[in-house]
Design a protein around this motif. Structure first.
Motif, short mmCIF file in Angstrom:
data_model
loop_
_atom_site.label_atom_id
_atom_site.label_comp_id
_atom_site.label_asym_id
_atom_site.label_seq_id
_atom_site.Cartn_x
_atom_site.Cartn_y
_atom_site.Cartn_z
N THR A 50 0.91 -1.02 0.01
CA THR A 50 -0.12 0.14 0.08
C THR A 50 1.10 1.15 -0.11
OG1 THR A 50 -1.73 -1.24 1.29
CG2 THR A 50 -1.91 1.12 1.23
N SER A 51 0.54 2.17 -0.79
CA SER A 51 1.52 3.33 -0.79
C SER A 51 1.00 4.37 0.24
CB SER A 51 1.13 4.16 -2.38
OG SER A 51 -0.31 4.63 -2.28
N GLY A 52 1.98 5.11 0.62
CA GLY A 52 1.92 5.95 1.83
C GLY A 52 1.43 7.45 1.01
N SER A 53 1.50 8.48 1.98
CA SER A 53 1.20 9.97 1.35
C SER A 53 2.34 10.79 2.12
CB SER A 53 -0.23 10.20 1.60
OG SER A 53 -0.48 10.24 3.09
N SER A 103 -0.11 11.59 9.31
CA SER A 103 0.13 10.36 8.77
C SER A 103 1.02 10.31 7.57
CB SER A 103 -1.37 10.06 8.05
OG SER A 103 -1.76 11.21 7.36
N SER A 104 1.93 11.18 7.55
CA SER A 104 2.74 11.52 6.24
C SER A 104 3.97 10.76 6.34
CB SER A 104 3.35 12.94 6.14
OG SER A 104 4.02 13.28 5.06
N VAL A 105 4.54 10.42 5.25
CA VAL A 105 6.00 9.74 5.13
C VAL A 105 6.96 10.80 5.07
CG1 VAL A 105 5.07 7.83 3.70
CG2 VAL A 105 6.07 9.96 2.85
N ALA A 167 8.97 11.64 9.42
CA ALA A 167 7.62 11.30 8.96
C ALA A 167 6.84 11.34 10.38
CB ALA A 167 7.66 9.72 8.72
N ALA A 168 5.49 11.57 10.05
CA ALA A 168 4.41 11.73 11.19
C ALA A 168 5.01 12.96 12.08
CB ALA A 168 4.43 10.44 11.83
N SER A 204 8.54 14.33 -0.93
CA SER A 204 8.74 12.87 -0.12
C SER A 204 10.24 12.27 -0.31
CB SER A 204 7.66 12.06 -0.57
OG SER A 204 7.83 11.81 -1.81
#
Length: 205
Positions: A50-53, A103-105, A167-168, A204
């Motif tokens: 699943t890809s992140g955002s 919720s970010s990479v 991240a996060a 990113s």
């Protein structure tokens, strides 16, 4: 006495025997291959990907709520006085803090120059940007900061390098902007305005 006929008969008999042996061997070989068997078993592995955002958020105070500020909804930087009545040689300061959302990479962020508007004051202005440890952006904090954009840079130029974002929301970068009205600003610059937009470009990694 062995005659030629006897020799021919013996030779034909040996030939028939050899052919019979070869034929039997071939039959046995085929039969053997057909009856060989092997048990087998396999193991299988699979995964779902699943890809992140990637998402950065900003704040003009460096505290409280960080939100998105897309084009058309730019954050209004709170410059210190006398930003609305500058004289030649004056420098004003403003904070803009950024981090990744929950919720970010991870990624990088870089200060770039956006649009310049107003009635013509921009050519008489320069700026610099430093990262600072706290959220108070003034002359003292700026003096002790780390250079991102060198002092004296035209409003149309951006930073040459980027800063790392965990991240996060794992870290927060506090940018202190310092905008100066040149000490040699001409008399014709009086009463003019400059409207400057900066873009904090996130990527990113």
């Amino acid at each position: 006495m062995v005659t030629r006929r006897d020799m021919r008969d013996a030779k034909r008999l040996r030939s028939r025997r050899i052919r019979a042996i070869l034929a039997g061997g071939l039959v046995l070989g085929v039969g053997g291959a057909a009856t060989l068997a092997a048990w087998n078993d396999s193991e299988y592995g699979a995964a779902t990907f699943t890809s992140g955002s990637f998402d950065i958020v900003g704040s003009t105070t460096g505290t409280g709520t960080f939100t998105n500020h897309p084009v058309g909804s730019q954050a209004a930087l709170s410059f210190t006085a006398p930003f609305s009545g500058m004289a030649p040689g004056n420098t004003v300061y403003a904070l803009f803090s950024v981090k990744t959302s929950a919720s970010s990479v991870k990624g990088n962020v870089q200060v770039t120059a956006g649009t310049t508007g107003g009635t013509g004051l921009a050519p008489s202005m320069t700026y610099g940007v430093k990262t600072i440890a706290g959220t108070t952006c003034d002359s003292g904090a700026y003096a002790g900061g780390t250079v991102v954009v060198a002092d004296g840079t035209a409003l149309t130029a951006g930073a040459a390098s980027a800063q790392a974002l965990l991240a996060a929301g794992g870290n927060q970068i506090n940018y202190c902007f310092a905008v100066t009205l040149k000490s040699d600003a001409p008399n014709t610059a009086q009463g003019l305005t400059a409207i400057q937009t900066w873009i904090l470009l996130g990527t990113s990694t």
